[in-house]
Design a protein around this motif. Structure first.
Motif, PDB file in Angstrom:
ATOM      1  N   SER A 137      -2.200   2.908  10.728  1.00  0.00           N
ATOM      2  CA  SER A 137      -1.370   2.933   9.522  1.00  0.00           C
ATOM      3  C   SER A 137      -2.061   2.388   8.279  1.00  0.00           C
ATOM      4  CB  SER A 137      -0.078   2.138   9.758  1.00  0.00           C
ATOM      5  OG  SER A 137       0.675   2.668  10.828  1.00  0.00           O
ATOM      6  N   HIS A 168       2.117   6.666   5.167  1.00  0.00           N
ATOM      7  CA  HIS A 168       2.988   5.608   5.686  1.00  0.00           C
ATOM      8  C   HIS A 168       3.423   4.748   4.509  1.00  0.00           C
ATOM      9  CE1 HIS A 168      -0.146   6.618   8.617  1.00  0.00           C
ATOM     10  NE2 HIS A 168       0.705   6.332   9.589  1.00  0.00           N
ATOM     11  N   THR A 178       7.514   7.639   7.022  1.00  0.00           N
ATOM     12  CA  THR A 178       6.252   8.328   7.276  1.00  0.00           C
ATOM     13  C   THR A 178       6.461   9.801   6.970  1.00  0.00           C
ATOM     14  OG1 THR A 178       6.804   8.657   9.623  1.00  0.00           O
ATOM     15  CG2 THR A 178       5.467   6.724   9.058  1.00  0.00           C
TER      16      THR A 178
END
Length: 255
Positions: A137, A168, A178
């Motif tokens: 992420s 994200h 997301t």
């Protein structure tokens, strides 16, 4: 009183739209199974292939009740199209419409209010490099500060600016989102972000000194971000298995 309608759209929409409906309904059921839902609130949206229209959950249904046929088709303004029996939560679609408008590659947007993402998003340190999940992420992560309920059209531009080209986003005091080129990609990206936040929250509550991933490795991950996020995506690999799980949970979602 909200009443479920028994009206199948199978064979009444294009094959491409029907597949998008099946994938999105499966995603709702999987999110419910993961206990990431929030009663009848929060949303997952997906683009109808070849159009500028989108599918989203009917306002008043739990995620366990979402099916391919009762998903509602809307335009970017949140206007309900065709002759759907259901309506949507206009305020809930504000965030989704802003992202779909700004990002052509955002064919699916997952926005949820999970305990772990709210906790980490609302901490001063934000997401930390404390797990391998965080590595998926961090190279493509943004933040958007809380401005109250998402009903102000003026917030749309600020949300778009904060999102930029990331996949994200953590929303302090609110949750996370997301996006991806497919339902599978958006789902798997949320899975990774959720796991990273769960692990971080557990470590924060342990009162133990955390062994963080060394800066050199983190920097290397950032350098490889474009490679990691190109080509065959995680959603492409994992989604067929997730779809099979959705059928095992309750095949009624594809009605």
């Amino acid at each position: 009183m909200f009443e479920l309608q028994d009206r199948s759209l199978k064979g009444k929409v294009s094959d491409e739209e029907w597949q998008a409906r099946v994938d999105l309904a499966a995603c709702y059921r999987l999110v419910a199974d993961m206990r990431w839902g929030d009663l009848i609130y929060t949303h997952i949206s997906a683009k109808v292939p070849g159009t500028s229209h989108y599918l989203v959950n009917a306002f008043g249904l739990t995620f366990e009740e979402v099916t391919a046929s009762n998903l509602v088709k809307v335009d970017l303004q949140g206007n309900v199209l065709d002759d759907s029996d259901y309506g949507i939560n206009p305020a809930g679609f504000t965030i989704h419409s802003a992202i779909h408008e700004a990002r052509e590659d955002a064919h699916c947007v997952v926005h949820l209010h999970t305990l772990a993402t709210i906790a980490v998003a609302s901490s001063e340190c934000g997401l930390q490099p404390w797990s391998q999940y965080a590595m998926f992420s961090l190279p493509s992560l943004s933040y958007h500060g809380y401005e109250g309920l998402a009903v102000d059209d003026n917030e749309r531009q600020r949300l778009q600016d904060d999102l930029g080209d990331t996949n994200h986003m953590l929303l302090p005091n609110h949750g996370a989102l997301t996006l991806g080129p497919t339902v599978g990609d958006a789902f798997m990206r949320f899975y990774d972000l959720q796991r990273a936040c769960e692990i971080q929250l557990a470590l924060m509550q342990s009162n133990e000194e955390v062994i963080a991933i060394p800066p050199a490795i983190v920097e290397n991950i950032y350098a490889q971000a474009k490679v990691v996020h190109s080509g065959e995506t995680g959603g492409t690999k994992a989604w067929p298995a997730m779809l099979r799980k959705a059928y095992r949970l309750d095949p009624g979602f594809c009605e």
